[in-house]
Design a protein around this motif. Sequence first.
Motif, short mmCIF file in Angstrom:
data_model
loop_
_atom_site.label_atom_id
_atom_site.label_comp_id
_atom_site.label_asym_id
_atom_site.label_seq_id
_atom_site.Cartn_x
_atom_site.Cartn_y
_atom_site.Cartn_z
N PRO A 241 7.91 -0.51 -8.21
CA PRO A 241 6.51 -0.96 -8.33
C PRO A 241 6.38 -2.43 -7.97
CG PRO A 241 7.54 -0.79 -10.49
CD PRO A 241 8.54 -0.25 -9.51
N THR A 242 5.27 -2.79 -7.34
CA THR A 242 4.96 -4.17 -7.01
C THR A 242 3.50 -4.45 -7.36
OG1 THR A 242 4.35 -3.61 -4.73
CG2 THR A 242 6.64 -4.24 -5.14
N ALA A 243 3.22 -5.72 -7.63
CA ALA A 243 1.86 -6.10 -7.99
C ALA A 243 0.90 -5.91 -6.83
CB ALA A 243 1.85 -7.55 -8.47
N ILE A 244 1.35 -6.24 -5.62
CA ILE A 244 0.49 -6.09 -4.44
C ILE A 244 0.09 -4.64 -4.24
CG2 ILE A 244 0.37 -6.36 -1.94
CD1 ILE A 244 0.20 -8.95 -3.42
N GLU A 245 1.05 -3.74 -4.37
CA GLU A 245 0.76 -2.31 -4.18
C GLU A 245 -0.15 -1.79 -5.28
OE1 GLU A 245 1.01 1.01 -1.76
OE2 GLU A 245 1.76 -1.04 -1.46
N LEU A 246 0.05 -2.25 -6.49
CA LEU A 246 -0.81 -1.83 -7.60
C LEU A 246 -2.25 -2.26 -7.37
CD1 LEU A 246 -1.13 -0.59 -10.43
CD2 LEU A 246 -0.50 -2.80 -11.38
N LEU A 247 -2.46 -3.48 -6.91
CA LEU A 247 -3.81 -3.96 -6.65
C LEU A 247 -4.42 -3.28 -5.43
CD1 LEU A 247 -3.22 -7.75 -7.35
CD2 LEU A 247 -4.49 -6.15 -8.77
N ARG A 248 -3.59 -3.03 -4.43
CA ARG A 248 -4.11 -2.39 -3.21
C ARG A 248 -4.57 -0.97 -3.50
NH1 ARG A 248 -2.32 0.69 1.12
NH2 ARG A 248 -0.26 0.99 0.17
N ARG A 249 -3.85 -0.24 -4.33
CA ARG A 249 -4.23 1.13 -4.62
C ARG A 249 -5.38 1.23 -5.62
NH1 ARG A 249 1.60 4.41 -4.84
NH2 ARG A 249 2.38 3.63 -2.82
N HIS A 250 -5.80 0.10 -6.16
CA HIS A 250 -6.97 0.07 -7.04
C HIS A 250 -8.11 -0.73 -6.42
CE1 HIS A 250 -3.98 1.37 -10.01
NE2 HIS A 250 -4.99 1.81 -10.72
N SER A 251 -8.12 -0.85 -5.09
CA SER A 251 -9.17 -1.60 -4.41
C SER A 251 -10.34 -0.71 -3.99
CB SER A 251 -8.60 -2.31 -3.17
OG SER A 251 -8.04 -1.36 -2.27
N PHE A 252 -10.38 0.54 -4.45
CA PHE A 252 -11.47 1.44 -4.11
C PHE A 252 -12.68 1.14 -4.99
CE2 PHE A 252 -8.72 3.35 -7.25
CZ PHE A 252 -9.59 3.81 -8.22
N GLU A 253 -13.79 1.80 -4.69
CA GLU A 253 -15.00 1.62 -5.50
C GLU A 253 -14.78 2.20 -6.90
OE1 GLU A 253 -19.77 2.80 -5.37
OE2 GLU A 253 -18.41 3.39 -3.75
N GLY A 254 -14.99 1.39 -7.90
CA GLY A 254 -14.70 1.79 -9.27
C GLY A 254 -13.27 1.54 -9.69
N GLY A 255 -12.50 0.90 -8.80
CA GLY A 255 -11.10 0.64 -9.12
C GLY A 255 -10.90 -0.37 -10.22
N ASP A 256 -11.89 -1.25 -10.43
CA ASP A 256 -11.77 -2.23 -11.51
C ASP A 256 -11.66 -1.56 -12.87
OD1 ASP A 256 -11.90 -4.16 -9.64
OD2 ASP A 256 -13.94 -4.83 -10.10
N HIS A 257 -12.45 -0.51 -13.09
CA HIS A 257 -12.39 0.20 -14.38
C HIS A 257 -11.06 0.93 -14.54
CE1 HIS A 257 -16.60 -0.74 -15.08
NE2 HIS A 257 -16.90 -0.28 -13.88
N ALA A 258 -10.58 1.52 -13.45
CA ALA A 258 -9.29 2.21 -13.52
C ALA A 258 -8.16 1.21 -13.77
CB ALA A 258 -9.04 2.97 -12.22
N LEU A 259 -8.23 0.04 -13.12
CA LEU A 259 -7.21 -0.98 -13.33
C LEU A 259 -7.26 -1.53 -14.76
CD1 LEU A 259 -4.98 -2.72 -12.12
CD2 LEU A 259 -6.74 -4.32 -11.34
N GLU A 260 -8.46 -1.71 -15.29
CA GLU A 260 -8.57 -2.20 -16.66
C GLU A 260 -8.01 -1.19 -17.66
OE1 GLU A 260 -12.00 -4.18 -19.57
OE2 GLU A 260 -12.53 -3.35 -17.61
N ALA A 261 -8.28 0.11 -17.42
CA ALA A 261 -7.72 1.14 -18.30
C ALA A 261 -6.19 1.18 -18.20
CB ALA A 261 -8.32 2.50 -17.93
N LEU A 262 -5.67 0.99 -16.97
CA LEU A 262 -4.22 0.98 -16.79
C LEU A 262 -3.58 -0.19 -17.52
CD1 LEU A 262 -1.74 2.19 -15.33
CD2 LEU A 262 -2.22 0.60 -13.45
N LEU A 263 -4.17 -1.36 -17.41
CA LEU A 263 -3.62 -2.53 -18.10
C LEU A 263 -3.71 -2.37 -19.61
CD1 LEU A 263 -4.98 -5.46 -15.88
CD2 LEU A 263 -2.70 -4.44 -15.88
#
Length: 345
Positions: free
Chosen positions: A133-155
């Motif tokens: 896992p890498t931070a860049i890949e994690l952010l890139r795969r959550h750059s879709f519409e609504g990805g902020d909510h998914a990223l917040e839930a993941l964190l």
Amino acid sequence: MKNPKAREQSFSIYGPLSLLMLLLIWALLLILGFGLFFFSMGSPFADSIVGSGAGAWTRFGSDLYVSGTTLGTLGLGDVLPRSPLARTLVICEAGVGLGLVALVIGYLPVLYQAFSRREVSIALLDARAGSPPTAIELLRRHSFEGGDHALEALLSEWERWSAEILESHISYPILCYYRSQHDNQSWLSALVAILDTCALLISVLEERPSRQAQLTFIMARHALIDLCQVFHLQQKKTWQNQAQQDRLPTSEFDLLCSALADAHLRLCGDPATLRRLRTIRSLYEPHALALAGYLRMPLPAWIAPPREKDQWNLLTRLRSEAVLDAEQAKTGVTSSFLREDEHSH
């Protein structure tokens, strides 16, 4: 070992094997300890094999035999105690033997349940941040519409995961030696990848869930520092060696920003960005590097090299082709209707 696969395989069996050896050593030391008690009492047993005039080593062997059969609660009855104190010690050792069996029965499931809970989240991170896992890949795969909510839930989930790691691995440090069952994955690399992501969200990126990133960063860093203290890494050579390493040199920071921009992420863009990122990295990277050197677990890179056989890229490409084909088919149907309408008029 020069073969990396053989080396990782040997590391993977080290944790479980050391636990079993530890339990075996406990049992052997208990047998030896009670045997020495019996020997110090003059071997007060009626043994049909060992006569009254036997030597010291023969009598000590009989004492160890009695101690082993008593600790295992066999109760063969071929050697009988001849004094009240010997009978008392036999009863005490039998109770200790039952306690040892109960300890093994209760200890092993707790360890493997904690190990299983840890690995579930690491396996789920594979599809979200790559492997390793890498931070860049994690952010890139959550750059879709609504990805902020998914990223917040993941964190938020990884904040709780870090708290569980803090409690379970400090109580049972042997779990730190347990390796993941999949290649390019480890609990340490996953934890550092989450810390890297939080560092970028706090210091580099704009309009992202920085509040949850701060909470996750604090808990993950807490777990990392406490584990370093458990193994006393500040006094070991690995702590001095990590000072010479830099996971993100200044020359690669521009590549990092380019990768973030390619993922359509908005950067802060001020000159102090690099300084802020370097400051927050200094809060956890020394401890992560020390643990990586001690446990022989490689840390993830900030910028991962492209992988040819990446399932996420394959699925993304297939999905893009499906959307493109659907749009082309829709355009073709619309054009057909227009031609038919013109022909009718």
